[in-house]
Design an enzyme around this catalytic site. Structure first.
Site, PDB file in Angstrom:
ATOM      1  N   LYS A 183      34.681  49.480  43.217  1.00 41.71           N
ATOM      2  CA  LYS A 183      33.623  48.656  42.520  1.00 41.71           C
ATOM      3  C   LYS A 183      34.267  47.123  42.142  1.00 41.71           C
ATOM      4  O   LYS A 183      35.400  46.958  41.473  1.00 41.71           O
ATOM      5  CB  LYS A 183      33.517  49.352  41.096  1.00 41.71           C
ATOM      6  CG  LYS A 183      32.305  48.564  40.395  1.00 41.71           C
ATOM      7  CD  LYS A 183      32.110  48.887  38.882  1.00 41.71           C
ATOM      8  CE  LYS A 183      32.827  47.639  38.201  1.00 41.71           C
ATOM      9  NZ  LYS A 183      32.348  46.272  38.600  1.00 41.71           N
ATOM     10  N   GLU A 259      47.298  47.056  36.751  1.00 43.30           N
ATOM     11  CA  GLU A 259      47.554  45.483  36.770  1.00 43.30           C
ATOM     12  C   GLU A 259      47.018  44.753  35.967  1.00 43.30           C
ATOM     13  O   GLU A 259      45.557  44.512  36.004  1.00 43.30           O
ATOM     14  CB  GLU A 259      47.403  44.953  38.165  1.00 43.30           C
ATOM     15  CG  GLU A 259      48.368  45.808  39.051  1.00 43.30           C
ATOM     16  CD  GLU A 259      48.520  45.214  40.515  1.00 43.30           C
ATOM     17  OE1 GLU A 259      47.692  44.332  40.822  1.00 43.30           O
ATOM     18  OE2 GLU A 259      49.345  45.844  41.409  1.00 43.30           O
ATOM     19  N   CYS A 293      46.436  35.992  37.233  1.00 47.62           N
ATOM     20  CA  CYS A 293      47.018  36.546  36.292  1.00 47.62           C
ATOM     21  C   CYS A 293      48.505  36.249  36.196  1.00 47.62           C
ATOM     22  O   CYS A 293      49.033  36.375  34.996  1.00 47.62           O
ATOM     23  CB  CYS A 293      46.971  38.066  36.644  1.00 47.62           C
ATOM     24  SG  CYS A 293      47.820  38.561  38.217  1.00 47.62           S
ATOM     25  N   GLU A 395      46.070  35.954  26.061  1.00 47.57           N
ATOM     26  CA  GLU A 395      45.633  35.280  27.445  1.00 47.57           C
ATOM     27  C   GLU A 395      44.309  34.718  27.405  1.00 47.57           C
ATOM     28  O   GLU A 395      43.321  35.155  26.695  1.00 47.57           O
ATOM     29  CB  GLU A 395      45.436  36.597  28.364  1.00 47.57           C
ATOM     30  CG  GLU A 395      45.155  36.105  29.634  1.00 47.57           C
ATOM     31  CD  GLU A 395      45.069  37.108  30.700  1.00 47.57           C
ATOM     32  OE1 GLU A 395      44.063  38.182  30.208  1.00 47.57           O
ATOM     33  OE2 GLU A 395      45.528  37.238  31.950  1.00 47.57           O
TER      34      GLU A 395
HETATM   35  P1  NAD Z   1      37.703  42.819  33.482  1.00 46.81           P
HETATM   36  O1  NAD Z   1      38.749  43.851  32.737  1.00 46.81           O
HETATM   37  O2  NAD Z   1      36.755  42.310  32.288  1.00 46.81           O
HETATM   38  O3  NAD Z   1      36.842  43.545  34.458  1.00 46.81           O
HETATM   39  C1  NAD Z   1      37.550  43.989  35.693  1.00 46.81           C
HETATM   40  C2  NAD Z   1      36.966  45.087  36.413  1.00 46.81           C
HETATM   41  O4  NAD Z   1      36.734  46.211  35.370  1.00 46.81           O
HETATM   42  C3  NAD Z   1      35.393  44.846  36.711  1.00 46.81           C
HETATM   43  O5  NAD Z   1      34.963  45.383  37.862  1.00 46.81           O
HETATM   44  C4  NAD Z   1      34.696  45.494  35.493  1.00 46.81           C
HETATM   45  O6  NAD Z   1      33.382  45.485  35.856  1.00 46.81           O
HETATM   46  C5  NAD Z   1      35.208  46.384  35.196  1.00 46.81           C
HETATM   47  N1  NAD Z   1      35.075  46.997  33.741  1.00 46.81           N
HETATM   48  C6  NAD Z   1      34.916  46.320  32.665  1.00 46.81           C
HETATM   49  N2  NAD Z   1      34.713  47.147  31.806  1.00 46.81           N
HETATM   50  C7  NAD Z   1      34.837  48.521  32.302  1.00 46.81           C
HETATM   51  C8  NAD Z   1      34.846  49.764  31.676  1.00 46.81           C
HETATM   52  N3  NAD Z   1      34.728  50.046  30.499  1.00 46.81           N
HETATM   53  N4  NAD Z   1      35.090  50.788  32.484  1.00 46.81           N
HETATM   54  C9  NAD Z   1      35.369  50.647  33.966  1.00 46.81           C
HETATM   55  N5  NAD Z   1      35.259  49.522  34.308  1.00 46.81           N
HETATM   56  C10 NAD Z   1      35.188  48.227  33.387  1.00 46.81           C
HETATM   57  O7  NAD Z   1      38.503  41.530  34.193  1.00 46.81           O
HETATM   58  P2  NAD Z   1      38.124  40.507  34.938  1.00 46.81           P
HETATM   59  O8  NAD Z   1      37.656  39.491  33.715  1.00 46.81           O
HETATM   60  O9  NAD Z   1      37.516  40.954  35.815  1.00 46.81           O
HETATM   61  O10 NAD Z   1      39.575  39.820  35.371  1.00 46.81           O
HETATM   62  C11 NAD Z   1      40.276  39.056  34.499  1.00 46.81           C
HETATM   63  C12 NAD Z   1      41.666  39.837  34.004  1.00 46.81           C
HETATM   64  O11 NAD Z   1      42.223  40.491  34.962  1.00 46.81           O
HETATM   65  C13 NAD Z   1      42.725  39.004  33.461  1.00 46.81           C
HETATM   66  O12 NAD Z   1      42.791  39.525  32.133  1.00 46.81           O
HETATM   67  C14 NAD Z   1      43.628  38.814  34.040  1.00 46.81           C
HETATM   68  O13 NAD Z   1      45.077  38.764  33.748  1.00 46.81           O
HETATM   69  C15 NAD Z   1      43.627  40.305  34.902  1.00 46.81           C
HETATM   70  N6  NAD Z   1      44.211  40.180  36.216  1.00 46.81           N
HETATM   71  C16 NAD Z   1      45.538  41.048  36.348  1.00 46.81           C
HETATM   72  C17 NAD Z   1      46.191  40.964  37.592  1.00 46.81           C
HETATM   73  C18 NAD Z   1      47.341  41.612  37.636  1.00 46.81           C
HETATM   74  O14 NAD Z   1      47.811  41.923  38.846  1.00 46.81           O
HETATM   75  N7  NAD Z   1      48.032  41.972  36.520  1.00 46.81           N
HETATM   76  C19 NAD Z   1      45.509  40.366  38.683  1.00 46.81           C
HETATM   77  C20 NAD Z   1      44.271  39.708  38.363  1.00 46.81           C
HETATM   78  C21 NAD Z   1      43.609  39.505  37.183  1.00 46.81           C
END
Ligand code: NAD
Length: 491
Positions: A183, A259, A293, A395
């Site tokens: 997804k 992550e 991130c 963050e």
């Molecule tokens: P997000 O958590 O909003 O969404 C990530 C994914 O999860 C999307 O595909 C979203 O549709 C899905 N999602 C959201 N709610 C869900 C639920 N209840 N159940 C299942 N899936 C769900 O994150 P984002 O805004 O897309 O990305 C930014 C975040 O990602 C920041 O916090 C960033 O630090 C983190 N990030 C971490 C890393 C790492 O390697 N640690 C890398 C990139 C981004």
């Protein structure tokens, strides 16, 4: 049956492009100018189930029966094909994210391809462990470990590095013999869909790689989390989302690799190569409009060089160029969406209320009529906040940092570690033992010294505290995406 059109992104299930059973769609929006660039099929729980059943069938059929050599050869051709279709992947990624072409050309697409090559090579050459055990009769026993796939893996991705982070999970999962239901983020559905075409072109069997689009709660994300036939979930995204997924995944005790978010420190000592530290920190703060991130949102500078450093970083921030992401002169794109901009602007306002001095930025730039509906934002630097401020603890995920002076190694480490997150840290110093001492004492999964985001894909990647669970990269990915089975043979 629908084929992929540039302005419509279907699901990809069992090797076929298909619309959602309900016919529902949502909009894919270009953050540069707010234009709708595509409609996207929105999967519900039935579509996810359809994808999982296809993945199960492939797991126990064509893919499961394929030898590791043939499997890894096929995956290496996926890398080749992404590079052959480089310009299409590049255009799709830039349309979805608005990121500057220089970054997407050097990071997103080549690394997306490299993931397939590297994990195919790693798994092809993987040894297994064995032990000889003494027994009372003197004949002994032989133990050896076999690796088998975990099963159907749910891959839930963010929007900041869409192809790179998705293939970082899909490539090792497939190399280890699993099948996947991916997804992508609802903000960036294009490159995962395009990869479906590549999978078909190189002959990956149907059902091995499936893509379901949609949102999180009450949508495709939640359906993956709750599906009883998904054995593992690899997730990159916000820490709060990770907590929700963890609760849902408990029902059938899925393997989890997370992550998550970060609030990463950069620590600059007076003995550092000053210019390298300024350039490096400008990159670690503003790259990808601060939406990595690993970005540094907390910058700690040793007092003798503090004021000079603040001025130099201000010059770097003010030299960034907004504009057409396809123009190589553009060095900063928009945020991913206007919704995300509201969140970041909320922090820009909060910082003032918390007492910050705004060194530069703090608002929305004038980018001209053409881009007026985009999600543009000014790169921003603050000073003067107490370490307890929300803007220092939470963050933000935008092009922003706070700069704080420090007087000793111990004080720098104490401030850096005083965070609920622990993803990475960047240390700038020429002092050898100081660098190693910080490497030992900083609470984070990855420490960079005199560089940032220099990634060798064989090394462990992941965070401590709220920044994640587990490690991926090299053998650590293989360990997550496979089950080890010990066979003990009495001789
Ligand atoms: P997000 O958590 O909003 O969404 C990530 C994914 O999860 C999307 O595909 C979203 O549709 C899905 N999602 C959201 N709610 C869900 C639920 N209840 N159940 C299942 N899936 C769900 O994150 P984002 O805004 O897309 O990305 C930014 C975040 O990602 C920041 O916090 C960033 O630090 C983190 N990030 C971490 C890393 C790492 O390697 N640690 C890398 C990139 C981004």
């Amino acid at each position: 049956m629908p084929q992929m059109q540039p302005n419509h992104l279907p699901l990809f299930i069992n090797g076929q492009f298909t619309n959602a059973a309900t016919g529902k769609t949502f909009h894919d929006i270009n953050p540069v100018d707010g234009r709708v660039i595509a409609t996207v099929a929105e999967a519900d729980a039935d579509d996810v189930d359809h994808a999982v059943q296809a993945a199960k069938q492939a797991l126990h059929g064509a893919w499961g029966n394929m030898g590791v050599g043939e499997r890894c050869d096929l995956l290496a051709t996926v890398a080749d094909r992404i590079m052959e279709r480089f310009d299409e992947f590049l255009a799709a990624e830039i349309r979805d994210t608005g990121k500057p072409v220089g970054w997407a050309c050097n990071v997103d697409i080549p690394r997306g391809a490299a993931n397939f090559r590297i994990f195919a090579n790693l798994v092809r050459n993987l040894p297994t462990e064995s032990f000889q055990t003494d027994t009372d009769d003197g004949r002994g026993a032989l133990n050896y470990a076999l690796r088998s796939p975990v099963g159907v893996v749910g891959v839930i991705c963010p929007w900041n590095l869409p192809l790179l982070l998705m293939t970082w999970k899909v490539a090792p999962a497939l190399a280890c013999g699993n099948t996947v239901v991916v997804k992508p983020s609802e903000e960036t559905p294009a490159t995962a869909t395009l990869l479906g075409e590549v999978m078909n072109e190189v002959g990956i069997p149907p059902g091995v790689y499936n893509v379901v689009h949609g949102f999180g709660p009450a949508s495709a994300g939640e359906a993956i989390t709750l599906h009883p036939d998904i054995s593992a979930i690899t997730f990159t995204g916000e820490s709060r989302t990770g907590q929700t997924i963890m609760r849902g995944a408990a029902s059938n005790v899925k393997h989890l690799s997370f992550e998550l978010g970060g609030k990463n420190p950069a620590i600059i000592f007076a003995d550092a190569d000053f210019d390298a530290a300024v350039k490096g920190t400008a990159r670690s703060t503003f790259a990808n409009c601060g939406q990595v991130c690993l970005c540094s949102e907390r910058v700690y500078v040793e007092r003798p060089i503090y004021e000079r450093f603040v001025e130099a970083l201000q010059r770097e921030a003010e030299s960034l160029q907004y504009g057409d992401p396809m123009n190589p002169a553009t060095t900063i794109g928009p945020l991913i969406s206007k919704e995300h901009r509201e969140k970041v602007l909320g922090y820009y306002q909060l910082a003032r209320q918390e007492g910050a001095t705004v060194i530069t930025g703090g608002g929305v730039p004038d980018v001209g009529q053409q881009y007026a509906d985009g999600a543009w934002i000014q790169p921003t630097i603050w000073t003067g906040l107490p370490e307890s401020a929300r803007c220092i603890r939470e963050e933000i995920f935008g092009p922003v940092c706070h700069i704080q002076p420090f007087d000793s190694d111990e004080e720098a480490v104490a401030m850096a570690n005083d965070s609920p997150y622990g993803l990475c840290a960047a240390v700038w110093t020429q002092h050898l033992t100081r660098a190693h001492w910080l490497g030992r004492h900083l609470e984070a999964g990855m420490i960079w010294v005199n560089t940032w985001f220099l990634r060798d894909l064989r090394t462990p990647f992941g965070g401590v505290k709220l920044s994640g669970v587990g490690r991926e990269g090299g053998i650590h990915s293989v360990n997550f995406y496979s089950e080890l089975k010990n066979v003990c043979v009495k001789l």
